[in-house]
Design a protein around this motif. Structure first.
Motif, PDB file in Angstrom:
ATOM      1  N   SER A  42       1.764  -6.538  -6.837  1.00 50.01           N
ATOM      2  CA  SER A  42       1.852  -5.755  -5.675  1.00 50.01           C
ATOM      3  C   SER A  42       3.360  -6.223  -5.228  1.00 50.01           C
ATOM      4  O   SER A  42       4.087  -6.866  -5.614  1.00 50.01           O
ATOM      5  N   TYR A  43       3.836  -5.234  -4.261  1.00 51.93           N
ATOM      6  CA  TYR A  43       4.990  -5.088  -3.724  1.00 51.93           C
ATOM      7  C   TYR A  43       5.025  -6.592  -3.172  1.00 51.93           C
ATOM      8  O   TYR A  43       6.534  -7.150  -3.221  1.00 51.93           O
ATOM      9  N   TRP A  44       4.417  -6.996  -2.226  1.00 48.97           N
ATOM     10  CA  TRP A  44       4.829  -8.337  -1.554  1.00 48.97           C
ATOM     11  C   TRP A  44       4.668  -9.591  -2.363  1.00 48.97           C
ATOM     12  O   TRP A  44       5.268 -10.436  -2.293  1.00 48.97           O
ATOM     13  N   THR A  45       3.758  -9.556  -3.595  1.00 50.39           N
ATOM     14  CA  THR A  45       3.706 -10.648  -4.345  1.00 50.39           C
ATOM     15  C   THR A  45       5.037 -10.602  -5.331  1.00 50.39           C
ATOM     16  O   THR A  45       5.810 -11.950  -5.447  1.00 50.39           O
ATOM     17  N   ASN A 116      -4.075 -10.844  -0.660  1.00 52.03           N
ATOM     18  CA  ASN A 116      -3.089  -9.872  -0.762  1.00 52.03           C
ATOM     19  C   ASN A 116      -3.242  -8.771   0.612  1.00 52.03           C
ATOM     20  O   ASN A 116      -4.473  -8.494   0.973  1.00 52.03           O
ATOM     21  N   ALA A 119      -3.478  -2.213   0.188  1.00 48.55           N
ATOM     22  CA  ALA A 119      -2.799  -1.459  -0.526  1.00 48.55           C
ATOM     23  C   ALA A 119      -1.995  -0.537   0.236  1.00 48.55           C
ATOM     24  O   ALA A 119      -0.824  -0.302  -0.296  1.00 48.55           O
ATOM     25  N   GLN A 122       1.510  -2.157   0.977  1.00 48.13           N
ATOM     26  CA  GLN A 122       2.093  -2.760  -0.162  1.00 48.13           C
ATOM     27  C   GLN A 122       3.213  -1.915  -0.544  1.00 48.13           C
ATOM     28  O   GLN A 122       3.442  -1.180  -1.446  1.00 48.13           O
ATOM     29  N   ASN A 123       4.113  -1.930   0.438  1.00 49.02           N
ATOM     30  CA  ASN A 123       5.645  -1.110   0.167  1.00 49.02           C
ATOM     31  C   ASN A 123       6.627  -1.479   1.092  1.00 49.02           C
ATOM     32  O   ASN A 123       6.347  -1.957   2.171  1.00 49.02           O
ATOM     33  N   ASP A 130       2.475 -10.768   3.138  1.00 46.95           N
ATOM     34  CA  ASP A 130       1.073 -11.049   3.133  1.00 46.95           C
ATOM     35  C   ASP A 130       1.007 -12.645   2.479  1.00 46.95           C
ATOM     36  O   ASP A 130       1.833 -13.295   2.632  1.00 46.95           O
TER      37      ASP A 130
END
Length: 200
Positions: A42-45, A116, A119, A122-123, A130
């Motif tokens: 994901s974006y933040w991971t 997470n 969704a 997630q950008n 998160d």
């Protein structure tokens, strides 16, 4: 008459872990571990893993390799987020709420993991980090000694060190005091605070 003062013996010094009780991540300024993230992270991971790679290099001079979890990686591993490795090791987030995090070592792997964010956030535009970001920042503070007092280089403290290790007994669960908080930068802000989010 005044009672006689009693001198208390000093508390025993904390026992230093033996070398075998530590997991080496950086040794003599050279990488000793690999960062692993989920395939299709994901974006933040992905952001958290890059924060980890960047700040470990700033504090030790070692750039850790960053790969996804589709293949096995030999040696020490830092697993960021909900990787295949974390699932196989059954790393749970019991009692972790909001953007809390868990830092735990199993065998030769350090797991940095949190929930997470949903969704829709997630950008790059959402600017809502998160639990995986929280896990990485907690690691950087607790084990690298990095401090963010204010956003920007003048408010960041990055100690220089050639070794980076964590106890093999590490298992920390962290829950924040607040579900959400926001604020304004005292100085150095370039517009709205959400336009230049940093680990600070």
């Amino acid at each position: 008459p005044a009672p006689e003062s009693v001198t208390q013996p000093p508390p025993p010094a904390p026992k230093k872990p033996a070398p075998g009780d530590l997991l080496d991540l950086v040794r003599a300024g050279k990488p000793a571990a690999t960062i692993v993230i989920p395939n299709r992270a994901s974006y933040w991971t992905n952001t958290a893993a890059h924060w980890l790679q960047d700040y470990v290099e700033q504090t030790t001079g070692a750039q850790l390799r960053l790969v996804d979890d589709r293949s096995d990686v030999p040696g020490a591993v830092i697993s960021v987020g909900h990787t295949r490795l974390a699932r196989e090791a059954k790393i749970d987030l019991e009692d972790i709420r909001w953007d809390g995090a868990r830092l735990v070592v199993r065998d030769n792997r350090l797991y940095l993991i949190g929930h997470n964010v949903k969704a829709s956030f997630q950008n790059a535009e959402s600017k809502i980090a998160d639990g995986n970001c929280r896990a990485v920042v907690t690691f950087l503070e607790d084990h690298c000694g990095i401090r963010w007092f204010l956003p920007g280089p003048n408010g960041t403290v990055i100690p220089q060190q050639s070794e980076l290790r964590v106890p093999r007994s590490l298992d920390k669960r962290f829950n924040p005091a607040f579900a959400f908080s926001s604020g304004r930068f005292p100085y150095g802000s370039q517009g709205h605070w959400k336009d230049n989010i940093t680990p600070a």
